[in-house]
Design an enzyme around this catalytic site. Structure first.
Site, short mmCIF file in Angstrom:
data_model
loop_
_atom_site.label_atom_id
_atom_site.label_comp_id
_atom_site.label_asym_id
_atom_site.label_seq_id
_atom_site.Cartn_x
_atom_site.Cartn_y
_atom_site.Cartn_z
CB SER A 80 11.25 4.67 3.58
OG SER A 80 11.96 5.16 2.48
N1 SAH Z 1 16.66 3.09 1.00
C1 SAH Z 1 17.13 3.92 2.08
C2 SAH Z 1 16.47 5.27 2.13
C3 SAH Z 1 16.92 6.09 1.04
S1 SAH Z 1 16.79 7.82 1.15
C4 SAH Z 1 17.05 3.27 3.42
O1 SAH Z 1 16.55 2.14 3.51
O2 SAH Z 1 17.52 3.86 4.38
C5 SAH Z 1 17.34 8.14 -0.49
C6 SAH Z 1 18.81 8.02 -0.67
O3 SAH Z 1 19.07 8.18 -2.06
C7 SAH Z 1 19.58 9.12 0.04
O4 SAH Z 1 20.52 8.56 0.91
C8 SAH Z 1 20.25 9.88 -1.11
O5 SAH Z 1 21.55 10.36 -0.79
C9 SAH Z 1 20.32 8.82 -2.18
N2 SAH Z 1 20.43 9.32 -3.56
C10 SAH Z 1 19.91 10.46 -4.11
N3 SAH Z 1 20.24 10.53 -5.40
C11 SAH Z 1 20.98 9.44 -5.70
C12 SAH Z 1 21.61 8.95 -6.88
N4 SAH Z 1 21.56 9.62 -8.04
N5 SAH Z 1 22.28 7.78 -6.82
C13 SAH Z 1 22.37 7.10 -5.66
N6 SAH Z 1 21.80 7.51 -4.50
C14 SAH Z 1 21.10 8.66 -4.53
#
Ligand code: SAH
Length: 233
Positions: A80
């Site tokens: 993000s």
């Molecule tokens: N917090 C992260 C950014 C996250 S992007 C950072 O600081 O870099 C969102 C992430 O959520 C992605 O990597 C995606 O693969 C993950 N995601 C999507 N659905 C999910 C689920 N059901 N459980 C766990 N992770 C999930």
């Protein structure tokens, strides 16, 4: 001030210059993108100044790590925008003794920012490759208060519940009941809620001591979708 000694002085000096460059980039990021937009919590600002965001992005993105933008981290996912990380962290009012659940580890950056302030962060990532690389970076940087799990975080992490804080960094179209159930009375959750591949509302949910929920939409955001391991009916 620090002195450099003889052995490997060239390499160390080069590294020191590089570090100074990143330290300056982070200070500028905090003043221009984060404090300037109204983030005030000193612990959040300090954490954003300390965590080396460039270590959480792929090599080709490192020169852009402190820009005012999300960046690709592989597997179609993104880290993000720095301001959004700071905003989400401030909204949940992290404390030194907080136990935190993050759903969507991604690069591990948000987990590191939280780990600078709180007691422990449990973080779940559905893409195994991302979970593995986030865990490796967090480990290399010495964050021993973060536990990373590869898996579907839709159902939370019951073994470590309840949590003082839940931070969801992928967008569901409604807030999963399991996450509400795993929030402690007095706790806070921040979650982007809304249609996938569109604009969502960043929602702050507080659970009162009697279990009542108080919800507030804070701002419009755009997150990658919260996916499910099992196909949904
Ligand atoms: N917090 C992260 C950014 C996250 S992007 C950072 O600081 O870099 C969102 C992430 O959520 C992605 O990597 C995606 O693969 C993950 N995601 C999507 N659905 C999910 C689920 N059901 N459980 C766990 N992770 C999930």
């Amino acid at each position: 001030m620090s002195l450099l000694f003889l052995c490997g002085a060239t390499t160390s000096a080069a590294m020191a210059n590089e570090d100074a460059h990143y330290v300056a980039a982070r200070a500028a990021m905090v003043s221009e993108q984060i404090a300037a937009r109204g983030i005030k919590n000193p612990e959040v600002l300090d954490a954003m100044r300390r965590v080396p965001r460039h270590r959480f992005v792929p090599a080709q993105e490192q020169p852009h790590a402190y820009r005012d933008t999300p960046l690709p981290i592989g597997r179609g996912q993104t880290i993000s925008q720095p301001y959004i990380v700071a905003l989400m962290t401030e909204l949940v009012e992290p404390k030194a003794d907080s136990r935190v659940l993050e759903v969507g580890t991604g690069s591990g950056y948000q987990a590191a920012v939280l780990a600078e302030i709180v007691d422990h962060v449990y973080t779940i990532e559905i893409e195994e490759e991302l979970a593995r690389s986030a865990a490796a970076v967090l480990d290399a940087l010495g964050y021993d208060n973060v536990t990373v799990r590869a898996g579907d975080g839709y159902g939370g992490w019951p073994e470590h519940a309840p949590f003082d804080i839940i931070v969801v960094t992928a967008a569901p179209d409604h807030v999963p009941q399991a996450l509400i159930d795993q929030l402690k009375p007095g706790g806070s959750m921040v979650v982007p809620v809304g249609p996938i591949h569109s604009v969502q509302e960043l929602r702050l949910i507080r659970k009162e001591q009697d279990g009542t929920l108080r919800e507030k939409n804070v701002t419009a955001v755009r997150f990658v979708p919260l996916r499910r391991e099992e196909p949904q009916e």
